[in-house]
Design an enzyme around this catalytic site. Structure first.
Site, PDB file in Angstrom:
ATOM      1  N   GLY A  30      13.896  15.980  99.623  1.00  0.00           N
ATOM      2  CA  GLY A  30      12.589  16.600  99.746  1.00  0.00           C
ATOM      3  C   GLY A  30      11.875  16.766  98.425  1.00  0.00           C
ATOM      4  N   HIS A  52      16.392  15.382  88.712  1.00  0.00           N
ATOM      5  CA  HIS A  52      17.533  15.199  89.621  1.00  0.00           C
ATOM      6  C   HIS A  52      18.837  15.620  88.941  1.00  0.00           C
ATOM      7  CE1 HIS A  52      15.307  13.584  92.877  1.00  0.00           C
ATOM      8  NE2 HIS A  52      15.067  12.390  92.364  1.00  0.00           N
TER       9      HIS A  52
END
Length: 290
Positions: free
Chosen positions: A35, A90
């Protein structure tokens, strides 16, 4: 506490050493395919107050850790911004320069859904090196075995094994009581997008009229983002992905059902049970609606 080192084929979290933070910066921190782009779009819509905003996420909300772009160029663009900034990572929070200011927004998704979404994703990117984890013709189930036995850092991490997702989650849980660290779940975003956007707006200190918020929520729906993939996909419209629309392949859950064998599911369950307590596992998989 010293930051952990995360170096992978695509990732180098030492790049953060060149990042000059501002007190109102926004950090979207997630494992891949959980997401990230959706939350970045929500942030872009709320900051701009414009349902027709051009997010240009790769440029305006850059992925700091990725080696593909020269960090000097990324820093130059960020330093030139006069508006409130948002960036993406990330890398787990224990590899970022956590600060008491700014807002750290962490987004998670059922690990199996993230894994199957990533399988599709690697077929859509012009980046090699994923063949070991995700062979084109996976007749032996190697992709799932690599998912279960891959390491949280080093060579494995950019292929998003379960250990890397768990590291993200554990690092976020360790800071969840900090007032500027928030955890969101993909399932909750899907079930109540308006509520999600209201929560993000509150975190960021942003207020819009009810009518405008309704329009912003509509712009942030999965269907709208997929229908306008050249606008909402990272580097959309620039030919980076084989298909911008395929970046939004499916927002559905339960992707593994009927695909994994009972033995594979049992191996996954064993790995999850050994890593997490029952309630924390339930949230990672299903969010607040569990």
């Amino acid at each position: 506490m010293p930051r952990k080192l995360y170096l992978g084929p695509l990732t180098d979290n030492r790049r953060w050493d060149k990042f000059s933070a501002r007190a109102d910066d926004i950090y979207v921190v997630t494992p891949p395919k959980c997401g990230t782009t959706w939350m970045q779009t929500i942030v872009a819509l709320l900051l701009s107050g414009d349902p027709e905003v051009e997010p240009e996420l790769s440029i305006k909300m850059p992925w700091i850790d990725i080696r593909i772009r020269e960090m000097e160029d990324v820093v130059g663009r960020l330093e030139a911004m006069t508006h409130r900034r948002a960036v993406k990572s990330h890398t787990p929070l224990d590899g970022l320069p956590y600060r008491k200011d700014g807002q750290f927004i962490c987004v998670f998704r059922h690990p199996l859904d993230a894994h199957f979404s990533f399988r599709k994703h690697v077929r859509n990117v012009p980046v090699g090196g994923f063949e070991l984890f995700y062979p084109e013709d996976d007749t032996t189930g190697i992709a799932f075995r690599r998912f279960l036995d891959g390491g949280a850092e080093g060579f494995d991490m950019d292929a998003m094994p379960l250990a890397h997702i768990l590291r993200h989650y554990e690092a976020a849980l360790a800071l969840k009581d900090q007032p500027n660290v928030s955890l969101f779940h993909y399932a909750d975003m899907s079930a109540d997008l308006a509520g999600t956007m209201a929560r993000v707006a509150d975190l960021l200190g942003i207020s819009h009229s009810a009518d405008l918020m309704a329009r912003l929520v509509k712009a942030a729906t999965f269907d709208n983002m997929k229908a306008h993939a050249d606008r909402f996909a990272p580097s959309g419209g620039k030919g980076f992905f084989k298909s911008d629309s395929a970046f939004f392949e499916s927002g559905a859950s339960g992707k593994w059902e009927g695909v994994l064998s009972q033995a594979e599911i049992a191996a996954y369950d064993a790995a999850m049970d050994s890593a997490l307590k029952k309630d924390t596992r339930r949230w990672l998989e299903f969010g607040q609606g569990a």
